[in-house]
Design a protein around this motif. Structure first.
Motif, mmCIF file in Angstrom:
data_model
loop_
_atom_site.group_PDB
_atom_site.id
_atom_site.type_symbol
_atom_site.label_atom_id
_atom_site.label_comp_id
_atom_site.label_asym_id
_atom_site.label_seq_id
_atom_site.Cartn_x
_atom_site.Cartn_y
_atom_site.Cartn_z
ATOM 1 N N THR A 103 46.768 32.543 45.991
ATOM 2 C CA THR A 103 46.280 33.544 45.058
ATOM 3 C C THR A 103 46.509 34.920 45.670
ATOM 4 N N CYS A 112 44.901 38.885 45.762
ATOM 5 C CA CYS A 112 43.739 39.712 45.449
ATOM 6 C C CYS A 112 44.204 40.900 44.605
ATOM 7 N N LYS A 169 41.703 42.848 42.946
ATOM 8 C CA LYS A 169 40.570 43.769 42.891
ATOM 9 C C LYS A 169 39.605 43.385 44.010
ATOM 10 N N GLN A 184 34.368 26.764 40.653
ATOM 11 C CA GLN A 184 35.124 27.094 39.448
ATOM 12 C C GLN A 184 34.244 27.052 38.207
ATOM 13 N N GLY A 209 32.727 30.338 37.700
ATOM 14 C CA GLY A 209 33.606 31.499 37.659
ATOM 15 C C GLY A 209 33.953 32.058 39.025
ATOM 16 N N PRO A 253 34.270 36.159 43.060
ATOM 17 C CA PRO A 253 34.508 36.047 41.621
ATOM 18 C C PRO A 253 35.998 35.821 41.338
ATOM 19 N N ALA A 254 36.291 34.842 40.510
ATOM 20 C CA ALA A 254 37.681 34.461 40.235
ATOM 21 C C ALA A 254 38.485 35.597 39.608
ATOM 22 N N GLN A 255 37.839 36.483 38.854
ATOM 23 C CA GLN A 255 38.580 37.557 38.189
ATOM 24 C C GLN A 255 39.143 38.581 39.175
ATOM 25 N N MET A 256 38.793 38.455 40.445
ATOM 26 C CA MET A 256 39.319 39.361 41.462
ATOM 27 C C MET A 256 40.685 38.906 41.981
ATOM 28 N N GLY A 278 44.585 36.625 41.197
ATOM 29 C CA GLY A 278 45.568 36.084 40.273
ATOM 30 C C GLY A 278 46.319 34.956 40.957
#
Length: 69
Positions: free
Chosen positions: A4, A6, A8, A31, A34, A49-52, A54
């Motif tokens: 992955t 980072c 953010k 997971q 989140g 947090p997963a939204q940080m 890709g």
């Protein structure tokens, strides 16, 4: 192995570097909440947090080179 990047690091500036690749440990419980478990330079997995992040798909040769580095 899963990778992955980072994208953010707000709130985690001391722990995460944006645009840096990290390996991911499978953690279904995380997971479900989140979160993602990434491995840092020490070899330890930490939840963020997963939204940080890709997801990244690497070619086998590049992955081998990164793991050997």
């Amino acid at each position: 192995m899963k990778w992955t990047i980072c994208i953010k690091n707000t709130g985690f500036e001391a722990s995460l570097e944006t645009r840096k690749l990290y390996t991911v440990e499978d953690d279904l419980k995380a997971q479900a909440h989140g979160m993602i478990r990434v491995v840092d330079e020490s070899g330890e997995g930490y939840l963020y947090p997963a939204q940080m992040f890709g997801p990244i798909a690497l070619q086998n040769t590049l992955e081998s080179q990164l793991l050997a580095a």
